[in-house]
Design a protein around this motif. Structure first.
Motif, PDB file in Angstrom:
ATOM      1  N   PHE A   1       0.826  -1.211   0.000  1.00 48.60           N
ATOM      2  CA  PHE A   1       0.000   0.000   0.000  1.00 48.60           C
ATOM      3  C   PHE A   1       0.856   1.255   0.000  1.00 48.60           C
ATOM      4  O   PHE A   1       0.549   2.229  -0.695  1.00 48.60           O
ATOM      5  CB  PHE A   1      -0.902  -0.026   1.238  1.00 48.60           C
ATOM      6  N   CYS A   2       1.937   1.255   0.782  1.00 47.53           N
ATOM      7  CA  CYS A   2       2.786   2.440   0.942  1.00 47.53           C
ATOM      8  C   CYS A   2       4.222   2.008   1.214  1.00 47.53           C
ATOM      9  O   CYS A   2       4.652   1.983   2.372  1.00 47.53           O
ATOM     10  CB  CYS A   2       2.253   3.316   2.080  1.00 47.53           C
ATOM     11  N   PRO A   3       4.986   1.659   0.178  1.00 46.02           N
ATOM     12  CA  PRO A   3       6.364   1.181   0.387  1.00 46.02           C
ATOM     13  C   PRO A   3       7.252   2.159   1.138  1.00 46.02           C
ATOM     14  O   PRO A   3       8.172   1.747   1.855  1.00 46.02           O
ATOM     15  CB  PRO A   3       6.876   0.958  -1.046  1.00 46.02           C
ATOM     16  N   ASP A   4       6.986   3.471   1.009  1.00 43.96           N
ATOM     17  CA  ASP A   4       7.835   4.456   1.678  1.00 43.96           C
ATOM     18  C   ASP A   4       7.810   4.317   3.192  1.00 43.96           C
ATOM     19  O   ASP A   4       8.751   4.728   3.872  1.00 43.96           O
ATOM     20  CB  ASP A   4       7.404   5.877   1.291  1.00 43.96           C
ATOM     21  N   ASN A   5       6.725   3.761   3.744  1.00 42.13           N
ATOM     22  CA  ASN A   5       6.666   3.549   5.193  1.00 42.13           C
ATOM     23  C   ASN A   5       7.813   2.676   5.680  1.00 42.13           C
ATOM     24  O   ASN A   5       8.265   2.810   6.821  1.00 42.13           O
ATOM     25  CB  ASN A   5       5.337   2.897   5.589  1.00 42.13           C
TER      26      ASN A   5
END
Length: 267
Positions: A235-239
């Protein structure tokens, strides 16, 4: 995007007791043919969320806090893209996440990392234990955020969005926060719908490229948290990729296990 009739154009005559605020129709390609959201001119206070939810839901409006961030980027400056936003119900959460897992976890992770070791594991099962009422959990988080003006979210403002359910709020306004990861936010809203169903999640805060979600039914075992961590990465790889120690198991333990707030940021 397929929606119910938009009540925002008649907001002034709706009977809602609202503070001074603005209707937003600004998009990346110029003014939209109707308002996308209303938001207040000043900071929200505790209990505002509960009051606006109770008053707005009869009109088909749902509350969300909007945050200008350190750069003061309020919704007029969010590069909203409703013209390229589809309908969340047309997408399957498992398919959306599987595609991003393949693109990011398998394609960009190092060969010796845990993420690259296997294929998409599928959606995590819902936690077995019941949790807090999801709307009360969302209201409680909103009250905490608005109670302290000195936090990084200090000054967040109340907004109303024409949406059927909380998960659809980003799609309803054509939010482009994750554009470097996913151009059509409705696909991520399909995942938010699934999290609503399994984890009693609610979208509480939106910024230019940030999202905060309340969780009424968080994972309560390490196994549940680790299973969910794969979904968060897709969903949000940057996390994970931009937050030390860049490890899914650590992320699961610190940010998912028994955690009633999930935060996301896209670079």
């Amino acid at each position: 995007m397929a929606t119910l009739p938009n009540p925002l154009p008649s907001l002034a005559s709706s009977g809602l007791d609202l503070p001074p605020g603005s209707l937003v129709d600004a998009t990346l390609d110029g003014p939209w043919h109707e308002p996308l959201l209303w938001y207040a001119d000043g900071p929200a206070a505790p209990r505002d969320w509960t009051a606006l939810r109770s008053a707005g839901r009869r009109l088909g409006l749902l509350p969300v806090l909007v945050n200008g961030g350190s750069r003061g980027q309020w919704p007029e400056q969010w590069d909203l893209c409703p013209d390229i936003t589809t309908y969340p119900g047309d997408h399957d959460a498992d398919e959306v996440l599987a595609g991003h897992w393949t693109d990011y976890a398998a394609g960009e992770a190092n060969d010796d990392s845990e993420r690259s070791a296997g294929s998409w594991p599928g959606l995590a099962p819902a936690p077995e234990e019941a949790g807090e009422d999801p709307d009360e959990a969302a209201a409680g988080l909103a009250d905490v955020i608005t109670a302290d003006p000195d936090t990084w979210l200090g000054g967040a403002r109340m907004a109303l969005v024409p949406a059927r359910r909380s998960a659809d709020i980003p799609a309803a306004i054509g939010w482009s926060g994750p554009v470097n990861h996913e151009n059509d936010v409705a696909r991520l809203c399909a995942v938010l719908r699934s999290w609503e169903d399994r984890y009693d999640a609610r979208v509480v805060v939106l910024g230019f490229d940030t999202m905060i979600v309340s969780v009424g039914r968080p994972p309560t075992t390490p196994e549940e948290a680790r299973a969910l961590a794969a979904e968060h990465y897709a969903f949000c790889p940057d996390n994970i990729d931009q937050s030390p120690p860049y490890d899914l198991d650590v992320y699961a333990e610190k940010h998912l296990l028994d955690q009633e707030v999930w935060s996301f940021w896209w670079d």
